[in-house]
Design a protein around this motif. Structure first.
Motif, PDB file in Angstrom:
ATOM      1  N   LEU A 475      62.967 -32.865 -55.030  1.00  0.00           N
ATOM      2  CA  LEU A 475      62.589 -32.902 -53.775  1.00  0.00           C
ATOM      3  C   LEU A 475      61.287 -33.487 -53.283  1.00  0.00           C
ATOM      4  N   LEU A 476      60.870 -34.461 -52.385  1.00  0.00           N
ATOM      5  CA  LEU A 476      59.984 -35.192 -51.365  1.00  0.00           C
ATOM      6  C   LEU A 476      59.121 -34.177 -50.397  1.00  0.00           C
ATOM      7  N   GLY A 477      59.597 -33.200 -50.482  1.00  0.00           N
ATOM      8  CA  GLY A 477      58.844 -32.474 -49.297  1.00  0.00           C
ATOM      9  C   GLY A 477      59.330 -32.389 -48.179  1.00  0.00           C
ATOM     10  N   GLY A 478      58.048 -31.879 -47.091  1.00  0.00           N
ATOM     11  CA  GLY A 478      58.162 -32.246 -45.506  1.00  0.00           C
ATOM     12  C   GLY A 478      59.696 -30.219 -45.107  1.00  0.00           C
ATOM     13  N   GLU A 480      62.263 -30.624 -44.241  1.00  0.00           N
ATOM     14  CA  GLU A 480      63.644 -30.645 -44.669  1.00  0.00           C
ATOM     15  C   GLU A 480      64.246 -30.333 -45.751  1.00  0.00           C
ATOM     16  N   ALA A 481      63.009 -29.791 -46.877  1.00  0.00           N
ATOM     17  CA  ALA A 481      62.924 -29.664 -48.159  1.00  0.00           C
ATOM     18  C   ALA A 481      64.290 -28.430 -48.071  1.00  0.00           C
ATOM     19  N   ALA A 482      63.838 -27.314 -47.787  1.00  0.00           N
ATOM     20  CA  ALA A 482      64.005 -26.329 -48.363  1.00  0.00           C
ATOM     21  C   ALA A 482      65.613 -25.746 -48.121  1.00  0.00           C
ATOM     22  N   PRO A 483      65.792 -26.398 -46.682  1.00  0.00           N
ATOM     23  CA  PRO A 483      67.599 -26.072 -46.365  1.00  0.00           C
ATOM     24  C   PRO A 483      68.486 -27.623 -46.803  1.00  0.00           C
ATOM     25  N   ARG A 484      67.093 -28.358 -47.566  1.00  0.00           N
ATOM     26  CA  ARG A 484      68.527 -29.511 -48.749  1.00  0.00           C
ATOM     27  C   ARG A 484      68.672 -28.517 -49.670  1.00  0.00           C
ATOM     28  N   ALA A 485      67.149 -27.222 -50.494  1.00  0.00           N
ATOM     29  CA  ALA A 485      67.254 -26.877 -51.298  1.00  0.00           C
ATOM     30  C   ALA A 485      68.455 -25.599 -51.115  1.00  0.00           C
ATOM     31  N   ARG A 486      68.744 -25.010 -50.039  1.00  0.00           N
ATOM     32  CA  ARG A 486      69.479 -24.249 -50.167  1.00  0.00           C
ATOM     33  C   ARG A 486      71.012 -24.919 -50.201  1.00  0.00           C
TER      34      ARG A 486
END
Length: 595
Positions: A475-478, A480-486
């Protein structure tokens, strides 16, 4: 001025009267007849004790001394005392004869020790004194010792008599319990005599019952103390080893033999959470209950420090200070290791302990002997951690010095022998553990206690391999990180065919951990999902080393609820600092049907 009665004055000795000549001739004839009868007795198997007494040790020296230094006639009285004491006041006790003039038989008859004289190859009985008769009853003179002295046969002394006759040397056995319950120490002395060819033995037995009973009471006390120490030691060791998901572990403890006091060897296995496992083994210097008590305190402290999920060298640093507080005169060796299945390595720190041995899947054995610091309790040392590979198919052995240390061998030789035994050992951890103990020659009467801890990282293939899986997302942050993780967590959990309830809880936990890392951590960040045959593990790492803690959020707070939510829905959660800087926050869920 001396009283006239005590003055030295020659006493005239009148010559024999004519009547005495006849009496002396009669006495000489009687003595000759007695001597002839005595020779007849000897030929029939009976031995005149006076003849043997002339050959007892010291008798010849005393006789020679009397010959070389005769006592002048003017110093003799009526007996063997000086003339100055020959005249005694009326009513006084008679003078005691000199020791050299006492008959040996009279002396031995009066001593409290048991005395017997045997002669010939079959040890025929020639004499027993009064104390012997009082102890065992009358004995037939002239009979072989096997029949005449059955108590000696029962005690196993007849072969000893043979040895004395053959070697001509004194032999002694100590504290044998005879029939009747009394204990005696026996000394068998060779005695020479021309008439019987010098084949005779004087048996001298001293009653040592009081000493034997005192020694038995002491041994019983030592046995009770040892049993107490062993009971305490075993009660402080793990009654059942924890079995991590990724490792197979077995251990054994063998106390020292009955002649050796129990020591302070110990071991433990601690599951740290997130799939990681701590393994520890140590040895408290010293013996007995004190060493076992110190061991128990150190083991309890290790379990407490392990819950902090600290690096191995920091755990040993804390233990070092505690050992000094427990007993400044007590030291202990210890090795503390942590296995992380994600890394495939064993990270360890050693405080004066023996090196860990690791055998890889090909059978090659490697020794993890660096770094090593001084034992616990010495203080003033900064410990450091090392690591060694422990991939699938590998086996590691942790052990105490009782397994490899021998009095007549160098310690490195013992470790090399253990390496050779480990290279050829196969099977389950318990089988390997038992084989290593046998190959080292450890038996029930071993002179030191032994602790061995064996762990295997199995190589899983086929259906078993499907139960152990890993998935990771950088994860690079930002925003969009939380939706990508989910999305990533949902896809992985779906492919692993988890039930819907566990799927939803896993996605929620991954989302909260990533959100916490985005808000309080720094890049780089990683989301890792891992499943075993017993649990689902979710872990997020980032570059900030500030560890989160669970707190109660107020109604008006906009944050602070993520860790509380994770702690509520997960079976367990925790955090730790990572070696390269940063932290890892994890949680785990027990799979349905797993107890």
């Amino acid at each position: 001025m001396l009283h006239p009665r005590w003055r030295h004055s020659p006493v005239p000795r009148p010559g024999p009267e004519p009547a005495e000549d006849a009496e002396n001739a009669e006495n000489a004839e009687n003595a000759e007849n007695a001597e002839n009868a005595e020779d007849n007795d000897t030929r029939q198997g009976f031995v005149n004790f006076t003849r043997w007494s002339a050959r007892l040790p010291g008798t010849q020296r005393r006789a020679a001394a009397r010959t070389e230094h005769p006592v002048p006639p003017d110093r003799l009285g009526d007996g063997s005392v000086p003339a100055a004491r020959a005249e005694r006041p009326t009513g006084e006790a008679p003078a005691v004869p000199a020791l050299d003039e006492l008959p040996v038989r009279e002396v031995l008859d009066r001593v409290p020790a048991l005395v017997a004289l045997v002669h010939g190859p079959d040890h025929r009985l020639a004499y027993v004194n009064d104390a012997y008769v009082a102890a065992f009853g009358a004995r037939p003179i002239g009979a072989p010792a096997r029949d005449a002295l059955p108590e000696l046969d029962e005690l196993g002394l007849l072969p000893l008599l043979d040895q004395v006759l053959r070697s001509g040397k004194l032999r002694t056995i100590k504290s044998r319990k005879a029939p009747g319950g009394r204990s005696y120490s026996f000394t068998c002395t060779p005695v020479t005599d021309g008439a019987c060819g010098g084949r005779a033995v004087l048996v001298f037995a001293t009653d040592v019952t009081d000493h034997a009973e005192a020694a038995e009471r002491l041994r019983a006390s030592e046995r009770r103390q040892r049993e107490t120490a062993v009971t305490l030691q075993r009660s402080l060791l793990p009654q059942e080893l924890e079995q991590p998901d990724d490792l197979r572990i077995a251990a054994t403890y063998q106390p020292g033999g009955t002649e050796a006091a129990v020591g302070g060897d110990w071991y433990d296995v601690i599951t740290l959470g997130g799939g990681r496992t701590a393994l520890v083994i140590g040895d408290v210097m010293g013996r007995g209950v004190r060493a076992a008590a110190v061991m128990g305190q150190l083991r309890t402290a290790v379990r407490a420090y392990a819950r902090l999920d600290l690096p191995p060298h920091e755990v040993l640093q804390l233990l070092d200070g505690l050992a000094t507080e427990i007993d400044a005169n007590q030291i202990a060796t210890c090795v503390y290791a942590v296995h992380d299945p994600n890394e495939g390595r064993l990270v360890y720190a050693s405080a004066g302990h023996l090196p860990i041995l690791v055998r890889d899947e090909n059978g090659a054995v490697q020794r993890a002997d660096e770094p090593t610091g001084p034992p616990l309790g010495t203080g003033g040392w900064i410990h450091s951690s090392g690591s060694i590979a422990l991939g699938p198919g590998s086996t590691a052995v942790l052990y105490t010095d009782g397994l490899v240390e021998r009095r007549n061998e160098d310690l490195d030789e013992g470790i090399a022998a253990l390496e050779a035994a480990l290279a050829g050992a196969t099977g389950t951890p318990q089988v390997i553990c038992d084989r290593l103990v046998r190959s080292a020659g450890v038996t029930a009467d071993h002179d030191d206690d032994v602790a061995v801890l064996v762990l295997q990282h199995p190589a899983r293939t086929g259906p078993d391999g499907d139960l152990f899986r890993n998935a990771a997302l950088e994860l690079l942050g930002g925003v969009e990180a939380a939706p990508r993780a989910r999305a990533f967590a949902s896809g992985v959990l779906t492919s692993w065919r988890f039930p819907p309830d566990l799927h939803d809880l896993g996605v929620l936990a991954a989302s909260e951990l990533v959100a916490n890392s985005l808000q309080h951590g720094t890049p780089p960040m990683r989301l890792r999902l891992r499943r075993t045959d017993r649990r689902l593990i979710i872990e997020v790492t980032d570059g900030d080393d500030h560890l989160p803690r669970r707190r109660r959020a107020e109604p008006g707070d906009e944050s602070g609820r993520g860790i509380a939510i994770v702690a509520t829905i997960a079976s367990a959660w925790g955090s730790r600092r990572t070696p390269g800087g940063g932290k890892a926050v994890w949680c785990e869920f027990v799979l349905p049907g797993v107890k």
